[in-house]
Design an enzyme around this catalytic site. Structure first.
Site, PDB file in Angstrom:
ATOM      1  N   LYS A 164     -17.579  12.659  71.886  1.00 23.30           N
ATOM      2  CA  LYS A 164     -16.442  12.053  71.196  1.00 23.30           C
ATOM      3  C   LYS A 164     -15.585  13.131  70.528  1.00 23.30           C
ATOM      4  O   LYS A 164     -14.380  13.175  70.694  1.00 23.30           O
ATOM      5  CB  LYS A 164     -16.922  11.042  70.143  1.00 23.30           C
ATOM      6  CG  LYS A 164     -15.785  10.272  69.520  1.00 23.30           C
ATOM      7  CD  LYS A 164     -16.141   9.654  68.188  1.00 23.30           C
ATOM      8  CE  LYS A 164     -15.814  10.615  67.063  1.00 23.30           C
ATOM      9  NZ  LYS A 164     -15.992  10.074  65.733  1.00 23.30           N
TER      10      LYS A 164
ATOM     11  N   ASP B 156     -14.851   5.823  69.740  1.00 20.56           N
ATOM     12  CA  ASP B 156     -15.349   5.751  68.366  1.00 20.56           C
ATOM     13  C   ASP B 156     -15.700   4.290  68.072  1.00 20.56           C
ATOM     14  O   ASP B 156     -15.706   3.449  68.976  1.00 20.56           O
ATOM     15  CB  ASP B 156     -14.314   6.323  67.380  1.00 20.56           C
ATOM     16  CG  ASP B 156     -13.136   5.369  67.178  1.00 20.56           C
ATOM     17  OD1 ASP B 156     -12.982   4.411  67.971  1.00 20.56           O
ATOM     18  OD2 ASP B 156     -12.380   5.559  66.218  1.00 20.56           O
TER      19      ASP B 156
END
Ligand code: SF4
Length: 236
Positions: free
Chosen positions: A145, A164
């Site tokens: 991420k 996320d």
């Protein structure tokens, strides 16, 4: 970095034809419509973490785990005045650094990650954030991420889709993925979103999650995707 220019309220999608049976649409067509609506609602969506260079974005993204971007921005304002280079972070006093980032939570683990990551930047990457997924994933505390955020936002490299907490929730509600593992969600999203949209799509979905499709009480009457959504969480 300036915050996104967004339309917090974008009620009935006036310039789009309402969809009657979203559930019956092939996923790629539904995804295309979702992208068009998001593009219209959030034409200038950007990363909300304030930063002036890839190093600052890397540090901010590590700090943003389990913390709001707003809180991170408050903490990084004085932090980036004091620590300007990777070496400044790498050789910071860990106890002092922990105190400085404490409001972001998990400050011990984050201190370890940031000091460890920047040390590797100094030792292996000439003090600069690497421009590759492989290089970024070598850094302590950096997972896919964070690497996608840095590559996409700081370097404009479409390496994947940032997944996320907002992107996870919205992917489920919009039935774009039925997976729980962020890597598998990303794999699903990159199959239905054109590569040219990977970076902006993450930002748009994150802003939509913050402003409209909130976790506890989504504002469905204000949602431009309402007719495309058949989530059980819908409030209309
Ligand atoms: S749950 Fe509500 S706010 Fe979220 S995408 Fe669906 S209609 Fe929009």
């Amino acid at each position: 970095m300036a915050e996104a220019a967004v339309h917090p309220k974008f009620p009935v999608p006036f310039r789009f034809t309402r969809v009657k049976h979203a559930r019956k649409l092939p996923i790629k067509i539904r995804a295309k419509k979702i992208l068009e609506r998001l593009e219209h609602a959030y034409p200038a969506a950007q990363c909300a973490l304030r930063h002036e260079n890839p190093l600052q974005l890397l540090v901010s993204t590590i700090l943003s785990a389990q913390c709001t971007d707003e809180r991170v921005n408050q903490v990084t304002q004085p932090l980036f005045q004091k620590y300007k280079t990777a070496a400044d972070f790498a050789y910071a006093d860990p106890r002092e650094f922990e105190k400085e980032i404490r409001p972001t939570g998990f400050f011990r683990a984050k201190t370890k990650s940031i000091l460890g990551a920047t040390k590797l930047l100094v030792e292996k990457f000439g003090g600069e954030a690497p421009r590759t997924m492989e290089g970024l994933l070598e850094l302590p505390g950096v997972a896919r991420k964070t690497a996608n955020v840095v590559l996409g936002t700081a370097f404009g490299i479409a390496s994947g889709v940032v997944v996320d907490t907002h992107v996870m929730r919205l992917s489920h509600r919009l039935d774009l993925s039925r997976e729980d593992d962020p890597k598998k969600i990303e794999r699903d999203l990159i199959q239905i979103v054109p590569k040219s949209k990977w970076i902006v799509f993450s930002h748009q979905l994150i802003w939509h999650g913050r402003l409209v499709c909130q976790a506890r009480k989504p504002k469905c009457p204000d949602c431009p995707l309402e007719d495309l959504c058949y989530s059980k969480d819908k409030t209309v």
